[in-house]
Design a protein around this motif. Structure first.
Motif, PDB file in Angstrom:
ATOM      1  N   ASP A 194       5.304 -10.345   8.579  1.00 42.36           N
ATOM      2  CA  ASP A 194       6.384  -9.365   8.640  1.00 42.36           C
ATOM      3  C   ASP A 194       6.027  -8.205   7.732  1.00 42.36           C
ATOM      4  OD1 ASP A 194       7.992  -9.564   5.890  1.00 42.36           O
ATOM      5  OD2 ASP A 194       7.478 -11.606   6.498  1.00 42.36           O
ATOM      6  N   ALA A 195       6.611  -7.048   7.998  1.00 44.23           N
ATOM      7  CA  ALA A 195       6.286  -5.852   7.219  1.00 44.23           C
ATOM      8  C   ALA A 195       7.503  -4.949   7.138  1.00 44.23           C
ATOM      9  CB  ALA A 195       5.105  -5.102   7.848  1.00 44.23           C
ATOM     10  N   ASN A 196       7.490  -4.073   6.147  1.00 42.26           N
ATOM     11  CA  ASN A 196       8.532  -3.066   6.036  1.00 42.26           C
ATOM     12  C   ASN A 196       7.940  -1.809   5.424  1.00 42.26           C
ATOM     13  OD1 ASN A 196       9.393  -2.887   2.935  1.00 42.26           O
ATOM     14  ND2 ASN A 196       8.996  -5.054   3.423  1.00 42.26           N
ATOM     15  N   ILE A 197       8.595  -0.694   5.673  1.00 43.85           N
ATOM     16  CA  ILE A 197       8.143   0.590   5.148  1.00 43.85           C
ATOM     17  C   ILE A 197       9.328   1.300   4.504  1.00 43.85           C
ATOM     18  CG2 ILE A 197       8.568   1.824   7.320  1.00 43.85           C
ATOM     19  CD1 ILE A 197       6.084   3.524   6.708  1.00 43.85           C
TER      20      ILE A 197
ATOM     21  N   TYR B 128       0.858  -1.187   0.000  1.00 42.29           N
ATOM     22  CA  TYR B 128       0.000   0.000   0.000  1.00 42.29           C
ATOM     23  C   TYR B 128       0.893   1.236   0.000  1.00 42.29           C
ATOM     24  CZ  TYR B 128      -3.304   3.599   1.400  1.00 42.29           C
ATOM     25  OH  TYR B 128      -4.057   4.747   1.424  1.00 42.29           O
ATOM     26  N   GLY B 129       0.622   2.177  -0.907  1.00 38.52           N
ATOM     27  CA  GLY B 129       1.447   3.374  -0.991  1.00 38.52           C
ATOM     28  C   GLY B 129       0.632   4.644  -1.083  1.00 38.52           C
ATOM     29  N   GLU B 130       1.237   5.752  -0.658  1.00 41.90           N
ATOM     30  CA  GLU B 130       0.607   7.071  -0.770  1.00 41.90           C
ATOM     31  C   GLU B 130       1.642   8.080  -1.260  1.00 41.90           C
ATOM     32  OE1 GLU B 130      -2.962   6.864   2.565  1.00 41.90           O
ATOM     33  OE2 GLU B 130      -1.116   7.940   3.076  1.00 41.90           O
ATOM     34  N   GLU B 131       1.156   9.067  -2.011  1.00 40.94           N
ATOM     35  CA  GLU B 131       1.987  10.151  -2.523  1.00 40.94           C
ATOM     36  C   GLU B 131       1.357  11.486  -2.132  1.00 40.94           C
ATOM     37  OE1 GLU B 131       3.770  11.930  -6.751  1.00 40.94           O
ATOM     38  OE2 GLU B 131       2.269  10.329  -6.747  1.00 40.94           O
ATOM     39  N   PHE B 132       2.156  12.361  -1.540  1.00 40.74           N
ATOM     40  CA  PHE B 132       1.695  13.685  -1.116  1.00 40.74           C
ATOM     41  C   PHE B 132       2.361  14.763  -1.964  1.00 40.74           C
ATOM     42  CE2 PHE B 132       0.919  11.046   2.561  1.00 40.74           C
ATOM     43  CZ  PHE B 132      -0.281  11.523   3.068  1.00 40.74           C
ATOM     44  N   LEU B 133       1.564  15.791  -2.281  1.00 39.79           N
ATOM     45  CA  LEU B 133       2.065  16.979  -2.974  1.00 39.79           C
ATOM     46  C   LEU B 133       1.911  18.183  -2.063  1.00 39.79           C
ATOM     47  CD1 LEU B 133       0.426  16.499  -6.506  1.00 39.79           C
ATOM     48  CD2 LEU B 133       2.569  15.528  -5.646  1.00 39.79           C
ATOM     49  N   ASP B 134       2.839  19.146  -2.166  1.00 39.35           N
ATOM     50  CA  ASP B 134       2.738  20.339  -1.340  1.00 39.35           C
ATOM     51  C   ASP B 134       1.747  21.330  -1.960  1.00 39.35           C
ATOM     52  OD1 ASP B 134       4.023  21.667  -3.419  1.00 39.35           O
ATOM     53  OD2 ASP B 134       5.974  21.694  -2.411  1.00 39.35           O
TER      54      ASP B 134
ATOM     55  N   TYR C 239       5.577   7.152   0.202  1.00 34.20           N
ATOM     56  CA  TYR C 239       5.922   6.044   1.097  1.00 34.20           C
ATOM     57  C   TYR C 239       5.045   4.845   0.752  1.00 34.20           C
ATOM     58  CZ  TYR C 239       1.720   6.261   4.044  1.00 34.20           C
ATOM     59  OH  TYR C 239       0.431   6.216   4.497  1.00 34.20           O
ATOM     60  N   SER C 240       5.535   3.665   1.097  1.00 35.95           N
ATOM     61  CA  SER C 240       4.752   2.441   0.904  1.00 35.95           C
ATOM     62  C   SER C 240       5.045   1.478   2.041  1.00 35.95           C
ATOM     63  CB  SER C 240       5.074   1.787  -0.442  1.00 35.95           C
ATOM     64  OG  SER C 240       6.421   1.372  -0.499  1.00 35.95           O
TER      65      SER C 240
END
Length: 497
Positions: free
Chosen positions: A312-315, A251-257, A266-267
């Motif tokens: 298990d997970a990672n970011i 799962y990922g997200e992208e932010f703009l200013d 990040y994912s």
């Protein structure tokens, strides 16, 4: 009622199926549905008949379904069934469609029956019996779906974690649900409250997600069926279930200013592995009140599973400056989280009837009753009372229906069927039932036979990436509607001896 309104009204119910990121793993409610849902399986002949088989005898599928049908065998038999399937999953996220195609080759059935019938001149009401052993795949988990959105979400996964930390406190160091704290996407403390990183998180994000599942459940069955006066057939069997499940989710997200310049990507990737074994018993009967009619009844006990689950997970986070240039990257890994549970699935009651039209063929039909709310889980690793309350609240009882027919012409067989499997949940705002349309052809020779079946299965599901419950107790987290359309072809080759 619009799709969005259905989601909002049913949000409190649906969210219980999809609090997937609480521990970055499948929920135990998901697991219970996955491992307890019944689908009729077996030879190509039975699949071509829509799966209807509870009152039919003389088919290798009797080994794992109604073992009373083994009493119909007059010769021993060995068969093998290879299969090829393609599942097309169409994901609808905020009106955006994505199609994923998952091919899968498997060997869903391998069977042997040893028949010991009595001769016609031998006295006694007992007319012999048949022993059978089979390896049969009763569940297939191979699938892929997801979305890539060009529309901003109304909220963020970071909001979900803020709500969780505020309500329940921070998780221990190394926990999979604390990764956003580790790279400081969520900051703060219980005293002053939690908030999103003010330097890189602006507004609402664009999101994408991919879920890949693999594995299945294989049942090894040992069964016996007996024949009394060629009218009453009784049987029983033991099933040993082997579970192998793997899920990878990103799962990922992208932010703009404020200037629409990328500030953060990040994912979170998590892997869930579930392995284990289970056991069940089958008891069945088939009765012929007249020569042209079979009536069948079958009881399948709960399956008692012992399951080992590893997560298990990672970011990974990529941070950009005001010019959209990558300045630094952070990555963290969780510990491997392990638990062991025992799961008891609900019992299954099935009944069926078959009417024979002379030697030209037959029509057959089945009905099942199953109450999925009777799933029960226990563990020494955590308190399961909440999960069992979820089973009783969000899962319900349902009926399944199957009907099929066969037309015989010399050595040839033409078959068609239909199956309906009811929605296992209590959520009436969305229909999760499955329908199957089937057909096939077969040829019978003196020492062997070949059957082919084509099965088309269609079902819809809801997926909630994470839950955000508003003041009206509505889940306003992001939902996806997944439309599954699977086409499967299988061939059974059998030899008589």
């Amino acid at each position: 009622m619009t799709f969005l309104k259905k989601l909002l009204i049913g949000g409190a119910v649906v969210s219980a199926f999809s609090l997937n990121h609480v521990n970055a793993q499948t929920s135990f409610l998901d697991d219970a549905q996955l491992f307890s849902q019944f689908r009729s399986t077996g030879s190509a002949r039975i699949n071509a008949l829509g799966g209807a088989q509870m009152s039919l005898g003389g088919d290798i599928s009797n080994i794992h379904s109604n073992a009373a049908g083994l009493g119909f065998f007059r010769r021993s038999e060995f068969s093998i069934t290879p299969s090829f399937a393609v599942n097309n999953a169409q994901t609808n996220f905020l009106g955006q469609l994505q199609d994923d195609r998952t091919p899968n080759f498997s060997l869903p059935n391998l069977s042997l029956v040893i028949a010991k019938p009595k001769g016609e001149l031998q006295p006694g009401s007992f007319r012999g019996g048949t022993f059978g052993v089979s390896f049969n795949r009763i569940a297939d988990f191979n699938n892929q779906f997801g979305y890539f959105s060009d529309i901003r979400n109304q909220n963020s996964l970071l909001d979900f974690y803020i709500n969780q930390y505020t309500a329940f406190g921070e998780p221990p160091i190394g926990a999979s649900d604390g990764l956003v704290l580790d790279i400081e996407l969520v900051q703060g403390n219980p005293g002053t409250g939690y908030f999103k990183d003010p330097e890189y998180v602006f507004g609402q994000p664009f999101a994408d997600e991919t879920i890949i599942t693999e594995g299945g459940i294989t049942q090894t069955s040992f069964s016996y069926g007996a024949n009394f006066e060629n009218k009453l057939f009784v049987g029983g069997g033991l099933g040993i279930h082997s579970v192998n499940f793997f899920q990878n989710r990103v799962y990922g997200e992208e932010f703009l200013d404020g200037n629409n310049v990328r500030s953060l990507i990040y994912s979170i990737e998590d892997n869930t592995r579930i392995n284990g074994f289970g056991a069940s018993i089958n008891l069945g009967v088939i009765y012929k009140p007249i020569e042209t009619v079979n009536l069948g009844l079958n009881f399948k006990s709960p399956t008692w599973y012992r399951l080992n689950k590893e997560v298990d997970a990672n970011i990974i986070g990529e941070f950009f400056n005001e010019n959209g240039q990558l300045t630094f990257t952070e990555r963290e890994f969780s510990n491997v989280e392990i638990n062991t549970t025992t799961l008891s699935t609900p019992l299954l009651l099935s009944a069926g009837g078959t009417f024979f039209v002379g030697k030209s063929g037959f029509i057959t039909a089945d009905i099942d009753y199953v109450d999925y709310s009777k799933n029960r889980i226990n563990s020494r690793d955590f308190d399961t009372s909440f999960d069992n309350r979820d089973f009783a609240t969000f899962l319900g009882s349902t009926f399944n229906y199957r009907v099929g027919g066969e037309y015989r012409f010399d050595i040839w067989r033409l078959r068609a069927g239909y199956a309906y499997y009811g929605d296992p949940t209590t959520d009436t705002s969305f229909d999760r039932s499955m329908q199957r349309i089937t057909g096939g052809v077969g040829v019978r020779l003196s020492r062997m036979y070949i059957d082919f079946a084509l099965i088309n299965s269609q079902s819809d599901n809801l997926y909630n990436s994470y839950a955000i419950i508003n003041s009206a107790n509505q889940n306003v987290g992001p939902f996806s509607e997944i439309r599954n359309n699977m086409t499967q072809g299988m061939v059974t080759v059998g030899f008589n001896f």
